[in-house]
Design an enzyme around this catalytic site. Structure first.
Site, PDB file in Angstrom:
ATOM      1  N   THR A  89       0.649 -22.166 -10.993  1.00 21.82           N
ATOM      2  CA  THR A  89       0.953 -23.488 -11.669  1.00 21.82           C
ATOM      3  C   THR A  89       1.266 -23.282 -13.109  1.00 21.82           C
ATOM      4  OG1 THR A  89      -0.115 -25.282 -11.806  1.00 21.82           O
ATOM      5  CG2 THR A  89      -1.949 -23.454 -10.884  1.00 21.82           C
ATOM      6  N   ASP A  90       1.793 -23.924 -13.635  1.00 16.22           N
ATOM      7  CA  ASP A  90       1.826 -24.562 -14.794  1.00 16.22           C
ATOM      8  C   ASP A  90       0.146 -25.276 -15.635  1.00 16.22           C
ATOM      9  OD1 ASP A  90       2.363 -26.903 -14.062  1.00 16.22           O
ATOM     10  OD2 ASP A  90       4.001 -27.792 -15.117  1.00 16.22           O
ATOM     11  N   GLU A  91      -0.553 -25.530 -14.634  1.00 20.40           N
ATOM     12  CA  GLU A  91      -1.590 -26.641 -14.595  1.00 20.40           C
ATOM     13  C   GLU A  91      -2.253 -25.660 -15.305  1.00 20.40           C
ATOM     14  OE1 GLU A  91      -3.148 -29.042 -11.843  1.00 20.40           O
ATOM     15  OE2 GLU A  91      -0.909 -29.339 -10.816  1.00 20.40           O
ATOM     16  N   LYS A 104      -7.299 -21.216 -10.276  1.00 26.54           N
ATOM     17  CA  LYS A 104      -5.900 -21.234  -9.931  1.00 26.54           C
ATOM     18  C   LYS A 104      -5.676 -19.472 -11.123  1.00 26.54           C
ATOM     19  CE  LYS A 104      -2.383 -21.014  -7.880  1.00 26.54           C
ATOM     20  NZ  LYS A 104      -2.056 -20.602  -6.916  1.00 26.54           N
ATOM     21  N   TYR A 158      -9.549 -27.018  -9.522  1.00 24.84           N
ATOM     22  CA  TYR A 158      -8.083 -26.731  -9.192  1.00 24.84           C
ATOM     23  C   TYR A 158      -7.444 -25.305 -10.030  1.00 24.84           C
ATOM     24  CZ  TYR A 158      -3.127 -26.343  -8.422  1.00 24.84           C
ATOM     25  OH  TYR A 158      -1.640 -25.814  -7.815  1.00 24.84           O
TER      26      TYR A 158
END
Ligand code: NAD
Ligand code: TYD
Length: 340
Positions: free
Chosen positions: A123-125, A151, A147
């Protein structure tokens, strides 16, 4: 290609499976999914009768099961994850278990059987809060929520297997995704389904945090492009290129449903709320991919899908869903009461 798609009964994974069965009829797809609250085998109904598709209910943390399934595949595409930031803030443990340990179990099986490709859906997060500009694949990972930290931890295991065992890995870092079959806890399906029922739309804080929303069909095609045309060892950002605030999402949804602005309700901000994500997807564009679904069109179509598929989402908005909802959303006044 013989594919093992873990987490294939979720939102993006099931879109990827539906696309693969339809665009690559010569492929064989095995889906491994634990069917957590977010997984739904009905998402795979459109392909359930295909001869080249098989569903296995199970956990990516189960090394014996994973080793058995990986023996017969050329590639693994790992979508399986706990994926909701608010749930990670309440209980991070399961995120570490699935997103880090589960990724390790898949990598270990891949190493033992010698798969041709291991694609980790990230994810870009993982880039954290991006004040200005857009993240490129060279940027450091600075995750800020349990989260995104899980990741990023999964990604680091992937890097370790690339460096240590020359495993042919690819990572994609997609931006916020929306479209049909999304569990109604993420902002877009939550706001759509609440608005359909004339319930309030809970906007965190002042509603100014922005995200780059991409349609699930574009995201899944991006993953497929990276899988089939990407270079082993590379990471690929997958973004649409927009910046839409929470307040704007509410306005767009209310507009599409012809509902009043009075349904907007500002609630206490999310802990550690990342203000902005933005990715540069030039590397993936270099492989010929680009997003095809304009946001306004995709959103209207998604609103229409939720209107027409109440039998899909109504059963999900019950019991545990509302228990979490009540624990998670707090009125703004609570901030003042606590002097925050
Ligand atoms: P989702 O929550 O809809 O689906 C996750 C799926 O994984 C579910 O079917 C669930 O049952 C399954 N799963 C969870 N734990 C498992 C386990 N231990 N073993 C086997 N299966 C398990 O999530 P999504 O939105 O489809 O996201 C898929 C992937 O894409 C995730 O890795 C997520 O981090 C990533 N991602 C999501 C977004 C987004 O906006 N939704 C954006 C970028 C990246
Ligand atoms: P979300 O869909 O949870 O995705 P993520 O946090 O993984 O980016 O949230 C997207 C944005 O919308 C984020 O800025 C938080 C905001 N938001 C709300 O304002 N209200 C909500 O009820 C939710 C779920 C999110």
């Amino acid at each position: 290609m013989r594919l093992l798609v873990s987490g294939g009964a979720g939102f993006i994974g099931s879109e990827f499976v539906r696309q693969t069965i339809s665009n690559h009829p010569e492929d064989r797809v095995v889906v491994l999914d634990k069917l957590t609250y977010a997984g739904n085998v009905r998402n795979l109904d459109p392909v359930a009768q295909s001869a080249n598709y098989r569903f296995v209910e199970g956990d990516i943390c189960d090394g014996t099961l994973v080793a058995e399934l990986v023996r017969d595949v050329d590639a693994i595409v790992n979508f399986a994850a706990e994926s909701h930031v608010d749930r990670s803030l309440e209980a991070p443990g399961q995120f570490i278990q699935t997103d880090v340990f589960g990724t390790y179990v898949l990598l270990e099986a891949a190493r033992a059987s010698g798969v041709e490709r291991f694609l980790q859906v990230s994810t870009d997060e993982v880039y954290g809060d991006v004040e200005e500009g857009s993240s490129t694949e060279h940027d450091p990972l600075r995750p800020r929520s349990p989260y995104s930290a899980s990741k990023a931890g999964g990604e680091m295991m992937v890097w370790a297997y690339r460096a240590s065992y020359s495993l042919p890995v690819i990572t994609t870092r997609g931006s916020n995704t929306y479209g049909p079959y999304q569990y109604p806890e993420k902002i877009i399906p939550l706001f759509i389904t609440n608005a359909i029922d004339d319930q309030l739309l809970p906007i965190y804080g002042d509603g100014s945090a922005v995200r780059d929303y991409i349609h699930v069909a574009d995201h899944a095609r991006g993953i497929d492009t990276a899988l089939r045309q990407g270079t082993a060892g590379q990471d690929y950002n997958v973004g649409y290129g927009g910046a839409t605030s929470g307040g704007e999402v509410a306005d767009l949804v209310l507009g599409a449903l012809d509902k009043p602005a009075s349904l907007k309700q500002h609630v206490r901000d999310r802990l550690g709320h990342d203000r902005r994500y933005s990715v540069n997807s030039d590397r993936l564009r270099g492989l010929g991919w680009r997003p095809l679904v304009p946001l306004d069109h995709g959103l209207r179509e998604t609103v229409q899908w939720y209107r027409e598929n109440e039998q899909w989402w109504r059963p999900l908005k019950s019991g545990e869903f509302w228990e979490f909802y009540r624990r998670n959303y707090k009125p703004l006044q609570a901030d003042a009461a606590q002097g925050l």
